[in-house]
Design a protein around this motif. Structure first.
Motif, PDB file in Angstrom:
ATOM      1  N   SER A   1     -54.536 -12.865  11.878  1.00 43.79           N
ATOM      2  CA  SER A   1     -54.474 -11.513  12.366  1.00 43.79           C
ATOM      3  C   SER A   1     -56.060 -11.177  12.810  1.00 43.79           C
ATOM      4  O   SER A   1     -56.100 -10.169  13.627  1.00 43.79           O
ATOM      5  CB  SER A   1     -53.974 -10.558  11.428  1.00 43.79           C
ATOM      6  OG  SER A   1     -54.605 -10.487  10.156  1.00 43.79           O
TER       7      SER A   1
ATOM      8  N   VAL B   1     -50.466 -12.803  19.363  1.00 48.75           N
ATOM      9  CA  VAL B   1     -50.451 -11.147  19.624  1.00 48.75           C
ATOM     10  C   VAL B   1     -50.588 -10.777  20.972  1.00 48.75           C
ATOM     11  O   VAL B   1     -49.989  -9.761  21.468  1.00 48.75           O
ATOM     12  CB  VAL B   1     -51.322 -10.727  18.454  1.00 48.75           C
ATOM     13  CG1 VAL B   1     -52.857 -10.711  18.982  1.00 48.75           C
ATOM     14  CG2 VAL B   1     -50.935  -9.081  18.395  1.00 48.75           C
ATOM     15  N   ASN B   2     -51.465 -11.359  21.827  1.00 44.65           N
ATOM     16  CA  ASN B   2     -51.733 -11.221  23.122  1.00 44.65           C
ATOM     17  C   ASN B   2     -50.370 -11.326  23.931  1.00 44.65           C
ATOM     18  O   ASN B   2     -49.979 -10.612  24.811  1.00 44.65           O
ATOM     19  CB  ASN B   2     -52.798 -11.945  23.680  1.00 44.65           C
ATOM     20  CG  ASN B   2     -54.108 -11.757  23.261  1.00 44.65           C
ATOM     21  OD1 ASN B   2     -54.356 -10.665  22.787  1.00 44.65           O
ATOM     22  ND2 ASN B   2     -54.961 -12.779  23.351  1.00 44.65           N
TER      23      ASN B   2
ATOM     24  N   VAL C   1     -48.033  -8.697  23.072  1.00 47.81           N
ATOM     25  CA  VAL C   1     -48.476  -7.429  23.648  1.00 47.81           C
ATOM     26  C   VAL C   1     -48.030  -7.136  25.086  1.00 47.81           C
ATOM     27  O   VAL C   1     -47.515  -6.375  25.796  1.00 47.81           O
ATOM     28  CB  VAL C   1     -50.073  -6.998  23.518  1.00 47.81           C
ATOM     29  CG1 VAL C   1     -50.583  -5.744  24.611  1.00 47.81           C
ATOM     30  CG2 VAL C   1     -50.453  -6.874  22.152  1.00 47.81           C
TER      31      VAL C   1
ATOM     32  N   TRP D   1     -53.871  -1.061  24.708  1.00 52.92           N
ATOM     33  CA  TRP D   1     -53.549  -2.578  24.546  1.00 52.92           C
ATOM     34  C   TRP D   1     -54.260  -3.040  23.362  1.00 52.92           C
ATOM     35  O   TRP D   1     -53.636  -3.699  22.346  1.00 52.92           O
ATOM     36  CB  TRP D   1     -54.012  -3.754  25.515  1.00 52.92           C
ATOM     37  CG  TRP D   1     -53.225  -3.713  26.943  1.00 52.92           C
ATOM     38  CD1 TRP D   1     -52.060  -3.690  26.886  1.00 52.92           C
ATOM     39  CD2 TRP D   1     -53.757  -3.611  28.001  1.00 52.92           C
ATOM     40  NE1 TRP D   1     -51.647  -3.749  28.222  1.00 52.92           N
ATOM     41  CE2 TRP D   1     -52.551  -3.797  28.871  1.00 52.92           C
ATOM     42  CE3 TRP D   1     -55.068  -3.842  28.620  1.00 52.92           C
ATOM     43  CZ2 TRP D   1     -52.644  -3.882  30.678  1.00 52.92           C
ATOM     44  CZ3 TRP D   1     -55.070  -3.618  30.175  1.00 52.92           C
ATOM     45  CH2 TRP D   1     -53.900  -3.888  31.125  1.00 52.92           C
ATOM     46  N   GLU D   2     -55.470  -2.484  22.881  1.00 48.71           N
ATOM     47  CA  GLU D   2     -56.140  -2.732  21.704  1.00 48.71           C
ATOM     48  C   GLU D   2     -55.539  -1.933  20.615  1.00 48.71           C
ATOM     49  O   GLU D   2     -55.166  -2.835  19.375  1.00 48.71           O
ATOM     50  CB  GLU D   2     -57.662  -2.096  21.892  1.00 48.71           C
ATOM     51  CG  GLU D   2     -58.336  -2.295  20.639  1.00 48.71           C
ATOM     52  CD  GLU D   2     -58.577  -4.151  20.425  1.00 48.71           C
ATOM     53  OE1 GLU D   2     -58.605  -4.338  19.218  1.00 48.71           O
ATOM     54  OE2 GLU D   2     -58.408  -4.705  21.276  1.00 48.71           O
TER      55      GLU D   2
ATOM     56  N   ARG E   1     -52.354  -4.450  19.644  1.00 47.85           N
ATOM     57  CA  ARG E   1     -52.795  -5.504  18.916  1.00 47.85           C
ATOM     58  C   ARG E   1     -53.239  -5.059  17.458  1.00 47.85           C
ATOM     59  O   ARG E   1     -52.830  -5.860  16.558  1.00 47.85           O
ATOM     60  CB  ARG E   1     -54.175  -6.139  19.418  1.00 47.85           C
ATOM     61  CG  ARG E   1     -54.046  -6.863  20.887  1.00 47.85           C
ATOM     62  CD  ARG E   1     -55.274  -7.431  21.152  1.00 47.85           C
ATOM     63  NE  ARG E   1     -55.114  -8.049  22.529  1.00 47.85           N
ATOM     64  CZ  ARG E   1     -55.555  -7.271  23.758  1.00 47.85           C
ATOM     65  NH1 ARG E   1     -55.890  -6.045  23.607  1.00 47.85           N
ATOM     66  NH2 ARG E   1     -55.035  -7.818  24.815  1.00 47.85           N
TER      67      ARG E   1
ATOM     68  N   ALA F   1     -49.944  -4.498  15.148  1.00 42.60           N
ATOM     69  CA  ALA F   1     -49.267  -5.864  15.256  1.00 42.60           C
ATOM     70  C   ALA F   1     -48.866  -6.051  13.662  1.00 42.60           C
ATOM     71  O   ALA F   1     -49.751  -5.945  12.943  1.00 42.60           O
ATOM     72  CB  ALA F   1     -49.502  -7.027  15.787  1.00 42.60           C
TER      73      ALA F   1
ATOM     74  N   VAL G   1     -44.881  -6.501  17.768  1.00 43.05           N
ATOM     75  CA  VAL G   1     -45.686  -5.365  18.590  1.00 43.05           C
ATOM     76  C   VAL G   1     -44.688  -4.561  19.242  1.00 43.05           C
ATOM     77  O   VAL G   1     -43.872  -5.069  19.934  1.00 43.05           O
ATOM     78  CB  VAL G   1     -46.746  -6.116  19.379  1.00 43.05           C
ATOM     79  CG1 VAL G   1     -47.413  -4.909  20.368  1.00 43.05           C
ATOM     80  CG2 VAL G   1     -47.652  -6.936  18.902  1.00 43.05           C
TER      81      VAL G   1
END
Length: 151
Positions: free
Chosen positions: A49, A57-58, A61, A84-85, A88, A91, A121
């Motif tokens: 993480s 995680v990308n 997302v 997007w941030e 992330r 998550a 996510v």
């Protein structure tokens, strides 16, 4: 029983007792690092993480319809990047209950393990097999490292 026989019996009993105690102590000597301990599990999740280039995680997302809907409503590129941030950072990670040990090196006090790592996510959960090593140092500390995974 004669006196020499009694002495022999005592010697055999003493040898048997010492052997049993030695065997018991060697089996309790410290089993070494474990794949599924709570500390190990938490370390694996934290390592993944904290990775700023976390491909799992990308992936989650990019495949979340909830995140996509928020990005579609964004008016600027800066807003999209912030969405997007935030996704992330929000998550949720979980290491599966079943963790398998690939190998154990007793001399190095190290084990290699495999488990499924999940990341959620918004409306998407992605999973990937993760391989990690757990090493116990001579002073009893545990060091966990995670092998990078590819997509």
């Amino acid at each position: 029983m004669s006196i020499p026989m009694k002495l022999l019996w005592k010697e055999q009993s003493l040898v048997l007792w010492c052997f049993s105690a030695s065997l018991l102590l060697s089996s309790c000597e410290g089993t070494g690092p474990e794949c599924g301990s709570l500390d190990t599990r938490n370390s694996v999740v934290k390592i993944v993480s904290d990775d700023t280039d976390n491909k799992l995680v990308n992936f989650a997302v990019k495949n979340s319809s909830s995140v996509a809907a928020m990005v579609d409503d964004a008016k600027s590129e800066a807003e999209k990047l912030a969405i997007w941030e935030k996704a992330r950072q929000g998550a949720v990670y979980r290491l599966d209950d079943t963790i398998l040990m690939n190998s154990r090196n007793r001399a190095a006090r190290e084990v290699t393990c495999i488990g499924l790592l999940y990341v959620t996510v918004a409306d998407v959960t992605a999973e990937k097999e993760v391989e990690f090593k757990v090493k116990q140092t001579p002073d009893g500390k545990t060091i966990v490292s995670v092998n990078p995974f590819l997509f």
